[in-house]
Scaffold this active site. Structure first.
Site, mmCIF file in Angstrom:
data_model
loop_
_atom_site.group_PDB
_atom_site.id
_atom_site.type_symbol
_atom_site.label_atom_id
_atom_site.label_comp_id
_atom_site.label_asym_id
_atom_site.label_seq_id
_atom_site.Cartn_x
_atom_site.Cartn_y
_atom_site.Cartn_z
ATOM 1 N N CYS A 128 0.857 -1.181 0.000
ATOM 2 C CA CYS A 128 0.000 0.000 0.000
ATOM 3 C C CYS A 128 0.894 1.232 0.000
ATOM 4 C CB CYS A 128 -0.892 -0.002 1.243
ATOM 5 S SG CYS A 128 -2.020 1.401 1.328
ATOM 6 N N HIS A 153 -9.053 -3.915 -2.135
ATOM 7 C CA HIS A 153 -8.094 -3.115 -1.362
ATOM 8 C C HIS A 153 -8.423 -1.625 -1.483
ATOM 9 C CE1 HIS A 153 -3.774 -2.165 -0.067
ATOM 10 N NE2 HIS A 153 -4.236 -1.002 -0.481
ATOM 11 N N GLU A 154 -8.625 -1.155 -2.720
ATOM 12 C CA GLU A 154 -8.892 0.281 -2.918
ATOM 13 C C GLU A 154 -10.266 0.660 -2.351
ATOM 14 O OE1 GLU A 154 -6.416 1.964 -3.556
ATOM 15 O OE2 GLU A 154 -5.190 0.300 -4.285
ATOM 16 N N HIS A 161 -10.204 1.416 1.268
ATOM 17 C CA HIS A 161 -9.715 2.765 1.599
ATOM 18 C C HIS A 161 -10.880 3.753 1.701
ATOM 19 C CE1 HIS A 161 -5.358 2.562 1.685
ATOM 20 N NE2 HIS A 161 -5.306 1.942 0.521
HETATM 21 NI NI NI Z 1 -3.601 0.994 -0.236
#
Ligand code: NI
Length: 186
Positions: free
Chosen positions: A102, A144-145, A148
């Protein structure tokens, strides 16, 4: 175009829920996405979410390079993609363990369980709707994104923190994820 400053783990914006973009067709939105692409490219990332550049809006970008594609059917390379106000459906119960890094946690990588199959939708900067059903690394980078946007960093998704390592050390002491994947998940 500009390279934006990337927030690192510990900055509170990375733990906040991002807000929907009210006017995805606004010129400022597409300018901001161009800056996100430039920032991701400069940092050699494969994905970036707006909160990582201190903007609490539901925008993410990514691509899938050939070398990250897994053997899972439905995975495959994909070009630069930007999604405004994305939604994800996790499909089925199957999960897999894979390495993630990341840009907000430089120098580290961790093995994270993710759903193998997902469907995602979102608006592209040109106003069209993206709607894809994908698997493998493609599904992983989008999860993953998307995390966020909800204030979640990948270590919070890990079940075994022995699999969190400095990139340099994990290159010196390779870990066989298959051995961990075989362990019963309780
Ligand atoms: Ni990330």
């Amino acid at each position: 175009m500009a390279i934006l400053k990337i927030a690192r783990m510990g900055h509170p914006i990375l733990h906040q829920r991002a807000l929907p973009v009210e006017d995805p067709s606004a010129a400022a939105v597409s300018r901001f996405i161009s800056d996100m692409f430039e920032t991701m490219d400069d940092a050699h990332g494969v994905g970036l979410a707006a909160p990582q550049v201190h903007v609490g809006l539901r925008i993410l970008i990514f691509f899938v390079p050939e070398e990250r594609v897994t053997q899972v059917p439905g995975d495959g390379p994909i070009g630069l993609t930007a999604l405004i106000n994305p939604e994800i459906d996790l499909l089925g119960d199957e999960t897999n363990l894979g390495w993630e890094g990341c840009l907000s946690i430089p120098g580290l990588r961790g093995a994270v369980p993710r759903h193998t199959h997902i469907r995602y939708r979102g608006q592209a900067p040109d106003g069209t709707m993206v709607d894809r059903t994908v698997a493998g690394f493609h599904a992983r980078v989008v999860q993953h994104e998307f995390d966020h946007l909800n204030g979640i960093l990948y270590p919070e998704r890990m079940r075994d923190h022995r699999l969190l390592a400095f990139v340099e050390e994990s290159a010196r002491f390779p870990i066989d994820l298959a051995a961990y994947e075989a362990e019963p998940q309780t």
